[in-house]
Design a protein around this motif. Structure first.
Motif, mmCIF file in Angstrom:
data_model
loop_
_atom_site.group_PDB
_atom_site.id
_atom_site.type_symbol
_atom_site.label_atom_id
_atom_site.label_comp_id
_atom_site.label_asym_id
_atom_site.label_seq_id
_atom_site.Cartn_x
_atom_site.Cartn_y
_atom_site.Cartn_z
ATOM 1 N N GLN A 186 -1.366 9.574 1.442
ATOM 2 C CA GLN A 186 -0.948 8.694 0.367
ATOM 3 C C GLN A 186 0.127 7.704 0.838
ATOM 4 O O GLN A 186 0.007 6.504 0.632
ATOM 5 N N SER A 187 1.162 8.249 1.527
ATOM 6 C CA SER A 187 2.243 7.348 1.933
ATOM 7 C C SER A 187 1.778 6.405 3.042
ATOM 8 O O SER A 187 2.156 5.235 3.079
ATOM 9 N N ARG A 191 -0.447 3.682 1.417
ATOM 10 C CA ARG A 191 0.379 2.765 0.599
ATOM 11 C C ARG A 191 1.114 1.789 1.495
ATOM 12 O O ARG A 191 1.177 0.587 1.216
ATOM 13 N N ALA A 192 1.651 2.287 2.617
ATOM 14 C CA ALA A 192 2.365 1.420 3.549
ATOM 15 C C ALA A 192 1.409 0.391 4.167
ATOM 16 O O ALA A 192 1.701 -0.797 4.240
ATOM 17 N N LYS A 211 0.341 -2.277 1.930
ATOM 18 C CA LYS A 211 1.514 -3.069 1.506
ATOM 19 C C LYS A 211 1.685 -3.038 -0.006
ATOM 20 O O LYS A 211 1.839 -4.080 -0.643
ATOM 21 N N ARG A 241 3.769 -2.351 -3.356
ATOM 22 C CA ARG A 241 5.163 -2.227 -3.782
ATOM 23 C C ARG A 241 5.307 -0.929 -4.567
ATOM 24 O O ARG A 241 4.332 -0.352 -5.034
ATOM 25 N N ASP A 242 6.575 -0.504 -4.723
ATOM 26 C CA ASP A 242 6.823 0.783 -5.389
ATOM 27 C C ASP A 242 6.275 0.820 -6.806
ATOM 28 O O ASP A 242 5.887 1.888 -7.301
ATOM 29 N N ASP A 243 6.276 -0.344 -7.501
ATOM 30 C CA ASP A 243 5.810 -0.331 -8.888
ATOM 31 C C ASP A 243 4.299 -0.492 -8.996
ATOM 32 O O ASP A 243 3.755 -0.442 -10.095
ATOM 33 N N GLU A 244 3.643 -0.672 -7.888
ATOM 34 C CA GLU A 244 2.182 -0.794 -7.944
ATOM 35 C C GLU A 244 1.509 0.573 -7.804
ATOM 36 O O GLU A 244 2.003 1.439 -7.092
ATOM 37 N N ASP A 275 -1.540 3.212 -6.720
ATOM 38 C CA ASP A 275 -2.379 3.345 -5.518
ATOM 39 C C ASP A 275 -3.652 2.527 -5.707
ATOM 40 O O ASP A 275 -4.224 2.508 -6.792
#
Lengths: 409, 245
Positions: free
Chosen positions: A247-248, A251-252, A255, A257-260, A262
């Motif tokens: 997952q991480s 996500r990285a 790209k 953002r934290d509020d987006e 998956d």
């Protein structure tokens, strides 16, 4: 009075009334028998579910693309390709708990062979997929990494596809089939898996190298991977860790953002499997519960007959007391009698349970599995029923007045 | 004279039956010395059964003292009384009270089972005991296969197997014909000669003749207590003719 002689006295007393003893323990026999049989059926079903998940491949994670959104209409998982081919490499190299990675591109195709045709699901993947999904081969073997990069036109067929195209499965390997009109050489036939956990035919599939699939079957998504990625981990524990890791990483890589949210989903087969297991376990517990109730009813039967026995043998009890039996000796004697009665019932019940389970599995093909722990538990609880329900009659016997008891007619 | 093996002093036993108090014993004193063969006689209601129950440690007196083999036993609990009955006393009943469908040998073994005697010794002593009462050849017979007299012999073998000091016999000849009764009395006399004290309840004067002392009870008290020269049961058997006695 030592335990062995007490035991002997108890057994002899019970043998004097064989028919009555048998009828008394019938309740226990049925109780224990149904515990054993019910749990055997439940455990069998559980093992069956486990087996089907094992066939699918365990410690398995599936990563799917996110959903496309057009004017507020969301397309569902996989409708928008967000996974990249480079994600596959990254998962392989930049993770700790992921041991195997394979893309899975799926599309419905028409396949022709030996003059017959069949519509099936084609899957483009890499050789690791066979490991992850625990596929084995009936004939031939898998394609290799070389075939994936060189976009070799080779195919591995599932059993159902072979059935529909070839008369004999052994003829398939080496022959040529056309998938969406592109000729492929058959290099292997998969061993059958039967139904998937979801009820689909797992053998209705054609596997081809991912490169070939992207180029010849699916066509032009370039860097996007038009399917899902299968990931294998070493153990159930690692699978959970891998899920977080993936997952991480993704996500990285995407790209986000934290509020987006998956743009992909990671689902675990273990979750599905454990949900199924819970279902069957609840069922097993329910069946065992019903069976335990019948064990209790059996216990009441024992108490009843023990009370009758105490009344009938009042003179004997009086005599035993007169010649030196202490109240405790009488108590132990009758409790042991009840325990022997219940335990013999328990043993016969285990036999009955075995019989029923064997009958169901040979006659009706039901999956049954007899757990030694349950057998021990059933025997233990029947002995306990004997103690529990024997205690009151035994107490009554031990409190008798020897003078009254000796005079009892 | 030696110390009495059995010494009851001022025994009183009162039963409460609903509202009525029944005074079964109204102060009975009795001392029996080792080796004595005593018969207790009396009509029903005379208190002889109550006395036997107390002497047999099956019941406790309301008041009074009872010393058995030098030990005060009148206030012991159920468990201790059971041990006394097992070690010091032997019982013989009118209706034999043998375990049905159980061999003579096993019936005789029973008191030793509660005394905690091991299996091999138990069998050996039971066999010896049965030989003593003349049933050495009937060890495996069940009560149903034995005559009344033989059953009572098994019961006597059972009573003596734990080497008791006192045998208490409650109407032991009540269910037997007269000839067999004399045979049983001969056996008791034999045991008496070997030093065992015997107290026997009977209502038949003919039976009391074979004992060395007759205690007559009436209304919960001792009416008379007479020492006598017993009739020799062996001799009586030799002279026995049908219809006699």
């Amino acid at each position: 009075m030592n335990i062995f002689s007490t035991f002997r006295v108890a057994v002899l007393a019970l043998l004097l009334n064989k028919m009555r003893s048998f009828l008394t323990v019938l309740g226990i026999i049925i109780g224990v028998g149904s515990v054993i049989a019910m749990v055997a059926i439940g455990e069998g079903a559980k093992a069956e579910v486990q087996r089907s998940f094992d066939k699918m491949g365990t410690n398995l994670l599936v990563i799917r693309s996110g959903s496309a959104q057009t004017g507020g209409v969301r397309g569902g998982a996989g409708s928008q390709p967000t996974l990249l081919w480079t994600d596959v490499d990254a998962l392989r190299k930049e993770t700790q708990y992921v041991t195997k990675v394979a893309p899975s591109l799926r599309q419905s195709v028409q396949i022709l062979g030996e003059g017959k045709n069949w519509t099936t699901s084609a899957e483009g993947t890499t050789p690791e997929y066979f490991d992850i999904r625990a596929w084995s081969f009936q004939y031939g073997g898998p394609f290799n990494d070389q075939d994936v990069t060189s976009k070799a036109k080779v195919a591995v067929l599932g059993g159902t596809v072979v059935d529909n195209l070839f008369g004999r499965a052994e003829d398939a390997v080496g022959s040529s089939v056309r998938i969406n009109n592109v000729p492929f050489e058959v290099i292997g036939v998969l061993a059958r898996k039967g139904q998937t956990a979801g009820g689909q035919d797992a053998d209705d599939v054609v596997l081809v190298p991912a490169g070939t699939f992207a180029a010849k079957v699916q066509g032009g998504l370039r860097q996007y991977l038009g399917g899902s990625i299968y990931v294998g981990a070493a153990s159930a524990e690692d699978t959970r860790r891998a899920q977080v890791e993936i997952q991480s990483l993704l996500r990285a890589r995407h790209k986000l953002r934290d509020d987006e949210a998956d743009d992909f989903t990671v689902s675990s087969m273990a979750e599905v499997a454990s949900a199924r297991q819970e279902g069957t376990e609840t069922m097993t517990r329910l069946l065992a519960g019903i069976a335990l109730v019948s064990l209790l009813v059996g216990g009441i039967g024992i108490m009843n007959i023990m009370l009758v026995s105490v009344t009938e043998r009042t003179r004997e009890i009086g005599l035993r007391m007169a010649i030196g039996a202490r109240p405790g000796d009488i108590l132990v004697q009758f409790v042991i009698e009840a325990v022997v009665l219940a335990s013999v019932g328990g043993l016969l019940g285990v036999g009955l349970g075995f019989g029923v389970a064997t009958y169901l599995s040979t006659e009706f093909g039901w999956a049954t599995k007899i757990d030694p722990k349950i057998v021990a538990l059933a025997l233990g609880s029947s002995a306990l029923v004997g103690v529990g329900f024997g205690l009151y009659p035994a107490h009554k016997a031990s409190r008798l007045d020897p003078i009254q008891a000796l005079r009892y007619e | 004279m030696s110390e009495p093996i059995l010494a009851a002093t001022d025994l009183v036993k009162t039963y409460k039956m609903e509202d009525v108090e029944v005074r079964a014993l109204r102060g009975v004193s009795l001392a029996v010395h080792p080796g004595e063969f005593v018969s207790v006689m009396g009509t029903s209601g005379s208190g002889k059964s109550t006395l036997m129950n107390i002497l047999g440690c099956l019941d406790r007196p309301t008041s009074g003292s009872y010393r058995l083999a030098g030990r005060e036993v009148s206030q012991l609990g159920r468990g201790d009384l059971a041990t006394v009955r097992n070690k010091v006393l032997g019982f013989v009943f009118q209706s034999f009270n043998l375990l049905a469908r159980t061999s003579a040998l096993e019936n005789v073994e029973l008191p030793m089972v509660y005394a905690g005697v091991g299996g091999a010794e138990r069998r050996e002593r039971a066999r010896h005991s049965l030989e003593k009462v003349g049933l050495g050849k009937r060890l495996d017979h069940t009560p149903a296969q034995l005559s009344g007299g033989q059953q009572q012999r098994v019961a006597i073998a059972r009573a003596i197997v734990n080497r008791p000091k006192v045998i208490l016999a409650d109407e032991p000849t009540g269910n037997l014909d007269s000839r067999t009764s004399i045979e049983i009395m001969a056996l008791f006399q034999e045991l008496g000669r070997s030093g065992i004290t015997i107290v026997l309840v009977t209502h038949e004067p003919d039976i009391a003749e074979f004992t060395s002392r007759v205690v007559m009870m009436r209304d919960g008290k001792v009416l008379s207590d007479v020492t006598q020269t017993p009739v020799d049961a062996r001799a009586a058997l030799a002279n026995y003719k049908e219809g006699d006695v």
